[in-house]
Design a protein around this motif. Structure first.
Motif, PDB file in Angstrom:
ATOM      1  N   ASN A   2       0.857  -1.359   0.061  1.00  0.00           N
ATOM      2  CA  ASN A   2       0.028  -0.056   0.038  1.00  0.00           C
ATOM      3  C   ASN A   2       0.947   1.259  -0.141  1.00  0.00           C
ATOM      4  OD1 ASN A   2      -2.591  -1.308   0.022  1.00  0.00           O
ATOM      5  ND2 ASN A   2      -2.016  -1.709   2.343  1.00  0.00           N
ATOM      6  N   ALA A   3       2.274   1.022   0.158  1.00  0.00           N
ATOM      7  CA  ALA A   3       3.141   2.368   0.252  1.00  0.00           C
ATOM      8  C   ALA A   3       4.242   2.064  -0.607  1.00  0.00           C
ATOM      9  CB  ALA A   3       3.459   2.667   1.730  1.00  0.00           C
ATOM     10  N   ARG A   4       4.399   1.990  -1.815  1.00  0.00           N
ATOM     11  CA  ARG A   4       5.360   1.384  -2.614  1.00  0.00           C
ATOM     12  C   ARG A   4       6.449   2.549  -2.759  1.00  0.00           C
ATOM     13  NH1 ARG A   4       9.173   0.332  -4.270  1.00  0.00           N
ATOM     14  NH2 ARG A   4       9.914  -1.247  -5.967  1.00  0.00           N
ATOM     15  N   LEU A   5       5.836   3.828  -3.106  1.00  0.00           N
ATOM     16  CA  LEU A   5       6.750   4.926  -3.433  1.00  0.00           C
ATOM     17  C   LEU A   5       6.274   6.036  -2.311  1.00  0.00           C
ATOM     18  CD1 LEU A   5       6.919   5.469  -7.010  1.00  0.00           C
ATOM     19  CD2 LEU A   5       8.656   4.141  -5.505  1.00  0.00           C
ATOM     20  N   VAL A   6       7.325   6.703  -1.777  1.00  0.00           N
ATOM     21  CA  VAL A   6       7.107   7.917  -0.763  1.00  0.00           C
ATOM     22  C   VAL A   6       7.875   9.073  -1.231  1.00  0.00           C
ATOM     23  CG1 VAL A   6       7.369   8.419   1.566  1.00  0.00           C
ATOM     24  CG2 VAL A   6       6.793   6.166   1.118  1.00  0.00           C
ATOM     25  N   ASN A   7       7.270  10.084  -1.020  1.00  0.00           N
ATOM     26  CA  ASN A   7       8.016  11.386  -1.802  1.00  0.00           C
ATOM     27  C   ASN A   7       8.655  12.215  -0.422  1.00  0.00           C
ATOM     28  OD1 ASN A   7       5.882  12.797  -0.363  1.00  0.00           O
ATOM     29  ND2 ASN A   7       4.877  13.265  -2.162  1.00  0.00           N
ATOM     30  N   GLN A   8       9.349  13.142  -0.781  1.00  0.00           N
ATOM     31  CA  GLN A   8      10.126  13.918   0.270  1.00  0.00           C
ATOM     32  C   GLN A   8       9.244  14.684   1.350  1.00  0.00           C
ATOM     33  OE1 GLN A   8      12.486  16.352  -2.032  1.00  0.00           O
ATOM     34  NE2 GLN A   8      11.074  18.061  -2.345  1.00  0.00           N
ATOM     35  N   SER A   9       8.069  14.754   0.978  1.00  0.00           N
ATOM     36  CA  SER A   9       7.344  15.425   2.257  1.00  0.00           C
ATOM     37  C   SER A   9       6.937  14.025   3.145  1.00  0.00           C
ATOM     38  CB  SER A   9       6.124  15.838   1.614  1.00  0.00           C
ATOM     39  OG  SER A   9       6.461  16.629   0.654  1.00  0.00           O
ATOM     40  N   GLY A  10       7.209  12.712   3.064  1.00  0.00           N
ATOM     41  CA  GLY A  10       6.720  11.696   3.873  1.00  0.00           C
ATOM     42  C   GLY A  10       5.520  11.333   3.454  1.00  0.00           C
ATOM     43  N   GLU A  11       4.939  11.348   2.190  1.00  0.00           N
ATOM     44  CA  GLU A  11       3.617  11.087   1.906  1.00  0.00           C
ATOM     45  C   GLU A  11       3.748  10.039   0.854  1.00  0.00           C
ATOM     46  OE1 GLU A  11       2.480  14.778   0.032  1.00  0.00           O
ATOM     47  OE2 GLU A  11       1.748  15.564   1.929  1.00  0.00           O
ATOM     48  N   VAL A  12       2.780   9.156   0.940  1.00  0.00           N
ATOM     49  CA  VAL A  12       2.776   7.904   0.071  1.00  0.00           C
ATOM     50  C   VAL A  12       2.171   8.415  -1.234  1.00  0.00           C
ATOM     51  CG1 VAL A  12       1.723   5.416  -0.380  1.00  0.00           C
ATOM     52  CG2 VAL A  12       2.415   6.156   2.016  1.00  0.00           C
ATOM     53  N   GLU A  13       2.863   8.044  -2.384  1.00  0.00           N
ATOM     54  CA  GLU A  13       2.575   8.584  -3.692  1.00  0.00           C
ATOM     55  C   GLU A  13       1.365   7.468  -4.484  1.00  0.00           C
ATOM     56  OE1 GLU A  13       5.227  10.347  -6.304  1.00  0.00           O
ATOM     57  OE2 GLU A  13       4.559  11.815  -4.585  1.00  0.00           O
ATOM     58  N   ASP A  14       0.577   8.059  -5.308  1.00  0.00           N
ATOM     59  CA  ASP A  14      -0.330   7.285  -6.124  1.00  0.00           C
ATOM     60  C   ASP A  14       0.321   6.779  -7.283  1.00  0.00           C
ATOM     61  OD1 ASP A  14      -2.273   6.159  -7.459  1.00  0.00           O
ATOM     62  OD2 ASP A  14      -3.511   7.936  -7.720  1.00  0.00           O
ATOM     63  N   VAL A  15       0.700   5.496  -7.134  1.00  0.00           N
ATOM     64  CA  VAL A  15       1.446   4.857  -8.373  1.00  0.00           C
ATOM     65  C   VAL A  15       0.845   4.155  -9.416  1.00  0.00           C
ATOM     66  CG1 VAL A  15       3.734   5.014  -7.030  1.00  0.00           C
ATOM     67  CG2 VAL A  15       2.109   3.107  -6.712  1.00  0.00           C
ATOM     68  N   LEU A  16      -0.371   4.248  -9.242  1.00  0.00           N
ATOM     69  CA  LEU A  16      -1.378   3.625 -10.206  1.00  0.00           C
ATOM     70  C   LEU A  16      -0.932   3.802 -11.800  1.00  0.00           C
ATOM     71  CD1 LEU A  16      -3.451   1.238 -10.249  1.00  0.00           C
ATOM     72  CD2 LEU A  16      -5.003   2.969 -10.830  1.00  0.00           C
ATOM     73  N   SER A  17      -0.472   4.840 -11.954  1.00  0.00           N
ATOM     74  CA  SER A  17       0.152   5.470 -13.244  1.00  0.00           C
ATOM     75  C   SER A  17       1.506   5.255 -13.431  1.00  0.00           C
ATOM     76  CB  SER A  17       0.042   6.940 -13.556  1.00  0.00           C
ATOM     77  OG  SER A  17       0.730   7.371 -14.741  1.00  0.00           O
ATOM     78  N   MET A  18       2.029   4.746 -14.412  1.00  0.00           N
ATOM     79  CA  MET A  18       3.356   4.320 -14.769  1.00  0.00           C
ATOM     80  C   MET A  18       4.168   5.359 -15.135  1.00  0.00           C
ATOM     81  SD  MET A  18       3.643   0.886 -14.573  1.00  0.00           S
ATOM     82  CE  MET A  18       2.701   0.844 -13.134  1.00  0.00           C
ATOM     83  N   GLY A  19       3.327   6.627 -15.646  1.00  0.00           N
ATOM     84  CA  GLY A  19       4.255   7.852 -15.848  1.00  0.00           C
ATOM     85  C   GLY A  19       4.677   7.844 -17.065  1.00  0.00           C
ATOM     86  N   PHE A  20       4.494   7.044 -17.955  1.00  0.00           N
ATOM     87  CA  PHE A  20       5.282   6.855 -19.484  1.00  0.00           C
ATOM     88  C   PHE A  20       4.642   8.205 -20.297  1.00  0.00           C
ATOM     89  CE2 PHE A  20       5.470   1.995 -19.077  1.00  0.00           C
ATOM     90  CZ  PHE A  20       6.840   2.197 -18.525  1.00  0.00           C
ATOM     91  N   ASP A  21       5.640   8.814 -21.127  1.00  0.00           N
ATOM     92  CA  ASP A  21       5.213   9.594 -22.264  1.00  0.00           C
ATOM     93  C   ASP A  21       5.257   8.778 -23.422  1.00  0.00           C
ATOM     94  OD1 ASP A  21       7.953   9.545 -23.035  1.00  0.00           O
ATOM     95  OD2 ASP A  21       8.053  11.853 -22.315  1.00  0.00           O
ATOM     96  N   MET A  22       4.868   9.244 -24.843  1.00  0.00           N
ATOM     97  CA  MET A  22       4.942   8.250 -25.925  1.00  0.00           C
ATOM     98  C   MET A  22       6.211   8.086 -26.027  1.00  0.00           C
ATOM     99  SD  MET A  22       2.098   7.270 -26.780  1.00  0.00           S
ATOM    100  CE  MET A  22       2.605   6.566 -28.319  1.00  0.00           C
TER     101      MET A  22
END
Length: 526
Positions: free
Chosen positions: A109-129
């Motif tokens: 449930n907490a795969r990536l955490v940002n510098q603010s200490g918040e768990v990121e929403d990682v459902l999107s892969m974040g790719f561009d074309m």
């Protein structure tokens, strides 16, 4: 009909999982006499990179943790079906692992955490074309056309800022300068994991660390057949018969420091684990940083024999690039549950059901994982143990202004507490923390850019009695840095050199499954 082996001896160089698996295939599938199997290991303990040691008082150590996968470890599961569990001998190790994993399924449930200490929403892969096109091109380009290309030769800077890269790189320990061929193999081999990379649901966990859960039962199984284990003995060189072809005639060894020779008859077999990802590893403590060590005996042995015969690979591609292959792990032992309680609340995962928690903005690119407790057989109930690592040990920390490689265990804990924003609880956490850092100079050396010929074949052309196993031999289409690679190599070596006509579990071809491909395609647009 039972095969007659006469006085044939089989010598395994190295006591890791590849050699143990090879010995198991000999007794299980070849009816080979156990007393004629010799496993020679430099250390005082078996298991190689599948390690787990220590105690509650002095602290526990796992240099790394291997992740298993239910759908891709074809030979691993076949083998572990034959090995009885230590705790429940009526069950196999395979059944024990599946039962445990079913009771404690992974869903991070907490795969990536940002510098603010918040768990990121990682459902999107974040790719561009451009990322998607580069990925498509990588998948369809033949390996021989890629040569020593690096991942960052294929992908632009944007790719390395995507959720996908942060999750994939930290799950499998890839770096931008690693081999594009290895990334391609991983993408194909684990294509079915792509849609759930953010939860790591495909990971299969063992009840304890891998040494306690896999190595110990294998050791006991082989002992039952009378297999000979020679510990604290280092193989330094092999001698070959003159002329073409590859036939080992002698092994040069050091027995507790004293030189000796083992004569090898033409009928005998020598199976070598060439190279080691955990060789040269060094431990620190709460008050000292680990050292950076150099090459040890397994690299030197490979260098010695590769210089004598063609077709035995090129170790330099793997062992001469420490700056590209090192990173640092750490194991933390607590005498209470304070840190675990805070982490379970923060991640919304009970220990053992989450996965890697990666601090994506950490300059060390640090990740931690809380295993199911106890993680060691001899671990008392009140003691808690977790593991973590940093992929960039030469970067200066965000909270401790030192390179990770120069930090003590105490300073690594300070950095971690900073990223978790647990400062209010720092004194309580540190009161019982024992963080043991571990520097590993060659830990991702198997991912370094290479030519196909840099890894020797399991049984090289012209070999009559020599095979290679482990992470630095060549198995087409399979992926290194896995238990499966070592076990598949061992099975191939044993069957080939003994002329056993039995099938080896094939590699699952998930990339040809239309549903898997379609789901992965959709995932790339998430």
């Amino acid at each position: 009909m039972k095969k007659e082996y006469g006085n044939k001896q089989v010598y395994f160089v190295g006591g890791g999982i590849a050699s143990l698996a090879g010995a198991a295939y000999l007794v299980r599938d070849c009816d080979f006499p156990g007393q004629n199997i010799h496993i020679i290991e430099e250390m005082k303990i078996l298991g190689g990179s599948n390690d787990g040691a220590g105690d509650a008082e002095h602290g526990y150590v796992i240099r790394g943790g291997r992740m298993l996968n239910d759908e891709t470890y074809e030979n691993t599961w076949d083998l572990l079906m034959s090995i009885p569990s230590l705790d429940h001998p009526e069950k196999s190790v395979r059944e024990e692992i599946i039962e445990f994993d079913t009771s404690n399924p992974t869903h991070a449930n907490a795969r990536l955490v940002n510098q603010s200490g918040e768990v990121e929403d990682v459902l999107s892969m974040g790719f561009d074309m451009a990322d998607r096109l580069a990925m498509g091109k990588l998948i369809i380009t033949p390996e021989e056309k890629m040569g020593k290309a690096r991942i960052n030769d294929w992908f632009g800077p944007h790719f390395f800022t995507t959720n996908f890269w942060y999750m994939w790189a930290t799950t499998f320990a890839f770096q931008p300068w690693h081999s594009a061929v290895e990334l391609k193999r991983y993408m194909i081999r684990f294509v079915h994991e792509f849609p759930r990379i953010q939860t790591l649901e495909g990971v299969t966990r063992t009840p304890y660390n891998q040494y306690d859960s896999i190595i110990l039962p294998m050791h006991k199984y082989l002992e039952g057949f009378g297999v000979d284990f020679t510990l604290k003995c280092t193989v330094t060189d092999l001698q070959f018969k003159d002329g073409d072809g590859i036939t080992v005639t002698q092994m040069n060894v050091l027995r507790q420091g004293a030189p000796d020779v083992i004569n090898i008859s033409e009928d005998d077999i020598v199976i070598v684990t060439n190279g080691s990802m955990t060789e040269g590893s060094s431990l620190g403590s709460m008050t000292s940083a680990p050292r950076l060590n150099g090459k040890g005996s397994s690299w030197k042995l490979w260098e010695n024999i590769a210089a004598k015969k063609t077709g035995l690979g090129n170790p330099s591609s793997f062992d001469d690039h420490v700056d590209g292959s090192k990173w640092e792990s750490f194991t933390v032992t607590f005498q209470d549950s304070k840190f675990f309680d805070l982490m379970e609340k923060f991640t919304r995962n009970r220990a053992g059901t989450g996965a890697l928690v990666t601090f994506k903005d950490s300059s060390w690119l640090m990740s931690v994982v809380l295993a199911f407790q106890p993680h060691f057989r001899n671990q008392p109930e009140h003691v808690k143990v977790f593991w973590g690592y940093g992929l960039y040990p030469d970067n200066v920390g965000d909270f401790v202004k030192k390179k990770m490689s120069e930090c003590t265990g105490e300073e690594i804990m300070e950095e971690l507490i900073g990223h978790l924003h647990f400062e209010a609880h720092k004194d309580e956490i540190m009161a019982t923390a024992n963080c043991i850092p571990c520097m590993m100079p060659y830990i991702t050396s198997q991912f370094m850019p290479r030519l196909n010929s840099d890894r020797p074949k399991v049984v090289p052309e012209g070999s009559t009695n020599l095979a290679f196993v482990g992470q630095y031999c060549e198995i087409p289409d399979d992926v290194v840095f896995t238990e499966e690679y070592s076990i598949r190599a061992a099975r191939t070596a044993v069957y080939t050199l003994l002329g056993i006509n039995r099938p080896i579990e094939p590699i699952n071809q998930h990339q040809y499954d239309v549903r898997t491909l379609f789901t992965s395609f959709i995932t790339s647009f998430r």
